[in-house]
Design a protein around this motif. Structure first.
Motif, PDB file in Angstrom:
ATOM      1  N   GLN A  59       0.830  -1.202   0.000  1.00 32.23           N
ATOM      2  CA  GLN A  59       0.000   0.000   0.000  1.00 32.23           C
ATOM      3  C   GLN A  59       0.864   1.250   0.000  1.00 32.23           C
ATOM      4  OE1 GLN A  59      -2.460   0.506   3.484  1.00 32.23           O
ATOM      5  NE2 GLN A  59      -3.746   2.036   2.507  1.00 32.23           N
ATOM      6  N   GLY A  89       3.723  -1.105  -3.938  1.00 31.93           N
ATOM      7  CA  GLY A  89       2.765  -0.367  -3.117  1.00 31.93           C
ATOM      8  C   GLY A  89       2.737   1.121  -3.405  1.00 31.93           C
ATOM      9  N   ALA A 101       2.359   2.536  -6.092  1.00 28.81           N
ATOM     10  CA  ALA A 101       1.397   2.838  -7.155  1.00 28.81           C
ATOM     11  C   ALA A 101      -0.043   2.829  -6.670  1.00 28.81           C
ATOM     12  CB  ALA A 101       1.563   1.835  -8.295  1.00 28.81           C
ATOM     13  N   SER A 102      -0.299   2.461  -5.425  1.00 30.67           N
ATOM     14  CA  SER A 102      -1.687   2.363  -4.950  1.00 30.67           C
ATOM     15  C   SER A 102      -1.834   2.947  -3.555  1.00 30.67           C
ATOM     16  CB  SER A 102      -2.126   0.894  -4.935  1.00 30.67           C
ATOM     17  OG  SER A 102      -3.398   0.784  -4.347  1.00 30.67           O
ATOM     18  N   SER A 103      -2.892   3.737  -3.368  1.00 28.16           N
ATOM     19  CA  SER A 103      -3.159   4.304  -2.041  1.00 28.16           C
ATOM     20  C   SER A 103      -4.020   3.373  -1.195  1.00 28.16           C
ATOM     21  CB  SER A 103      -3.856   5.660  -2.181  1.00 28.16           C
ATOM     22  OG  SER A 103      -5.072   5.506  -2.881  1.00 28.16           O
ATOM     23  N   SER A 104      -4.573   2.322  -1.817  1.00 28.27           N
ATOM     24  CA  SER A 104      -5.393   1.375  -1.058  1.00 28.27           C
ATOM     25  C   SER A 104      -4.615   0.085  -0.815  1.00 28.27           C
ATOM     26  CB  SER A 104      -6.692   1.067  -1.803  1.00 28.27           C
ATOM     27  OG  SER A 104      -6.404   0.515  -3.069  1.00 28.27           O
ATOM     28  N   ILE A 117      -3.686  -3.560  -1.082  1.00 32.33           N
ATOM     29  CA  ILE A 117      -3.892  -4.556  -2.150  1.00 32.33           C
ATOM     30  C   ILE A 117      -3.382  -5.911  -1.685  1.00 32.33           C
ATOM     31  CG2 ILE A 117      -3.278  -5.228  -4.500  1.00 32.33           C
ATOM     32  CD1 ILE A 117      -2.985  -2.289  -5.174  1.00 32.33           C
TER      33      ILE A 117
END
Length: 199
Positions: free
Chosen positions: A112, A165, A167-170, A172
């Motif tokens: 994340q 991580g 690349a994504s704020s949520s 995964i």
């Protein structure tokens, strides 16, 4: 010190500063102090600046890499490797969490992005989230390894997952290994060491 003295003369005595005198004073102080300072020239720009001031740059000492070897957990333990990073201080930060079982096979992983934070915050969040996940899953035999700059037992798989991580704020969940970490999983399974440079 030279700038401070010049400011005082301007404020207290209304004396116009001589920029060349200030520059010569700073240059002589740098020549005197440079051999005693812990800093090193890190790149070409640093070196050019020092040379323009008449100071011989000192190259940054090379650091020998440390070899690390990942060990699979013993049944019924699940190994939890965590890592955190920040691209600047502070900067874009992320963490990665990898779970593997006794035979060394990938059991799952999270990553994340965290927004603007320090590397220490990201590393700490990786450990906290990893422990929360194990609690929610009902796993009781957990072997935790944190990939921190202060910890030698680092792990390249957690490091690569952490980079994903960013690349994504949520949060995964990766039920199967992403292609970016597969080669490193194989290296761990086959007992290959990997190097890590400690600054």
């Amino acid at each position: 010190m030279a700038i401070w003295k010049t400011c005082n003369k301007l404020c207290l005595n209304d004396k116009r500063p001589s920029l060349m005198r200030v520059f010569r004073s700073i240059k002589s102080w740098l020549r005197f102090a440079a051999p005693h300072l812990p800093g090193y020239s890190r790149d070409v720009l640093d070196s050019q600046l020092l040379v323009s001031l008449g100071i011989q740059p000192v190259a940054r000492k090379s650091v020998a890499p440390r070899l690390g070897l990942w060990h699979p957990p013993i049944f019924p333990w699940i190994k939890l490797n965590t890592d955190g990073l920040a691209k600047c201080i502070p900067g874009p930060a992320a963490y990665g969490v990898v779970f593997r079982v006794a035979n060394g096979h990938y059991f799952g992983g999270y990553c994340q992005g965290l927004g603007q934070h320090s590397a220490f915050f990201a590393e700490l969040m990786g450990v906290i989230i990893g422990i929360e996940i194990t609690f929610r899953m009902g796993w009781h035999c957990i072997w935790l390894e944190s990939d921190s700059t202060s910890v030698l037992a680092c792990n390249s798989v957690a490091d690569r997952l952490t980079n994903l991580g960013l690349a994504s704020s949520s949060l995964i969940w990766h039920a199967s290994p992403p292609p970016e970490i597969s080669p490193y999983l194989r290296m761990d399974d086959q007992g290959f060491p990997y190097s890590r440079v400690s600054s």
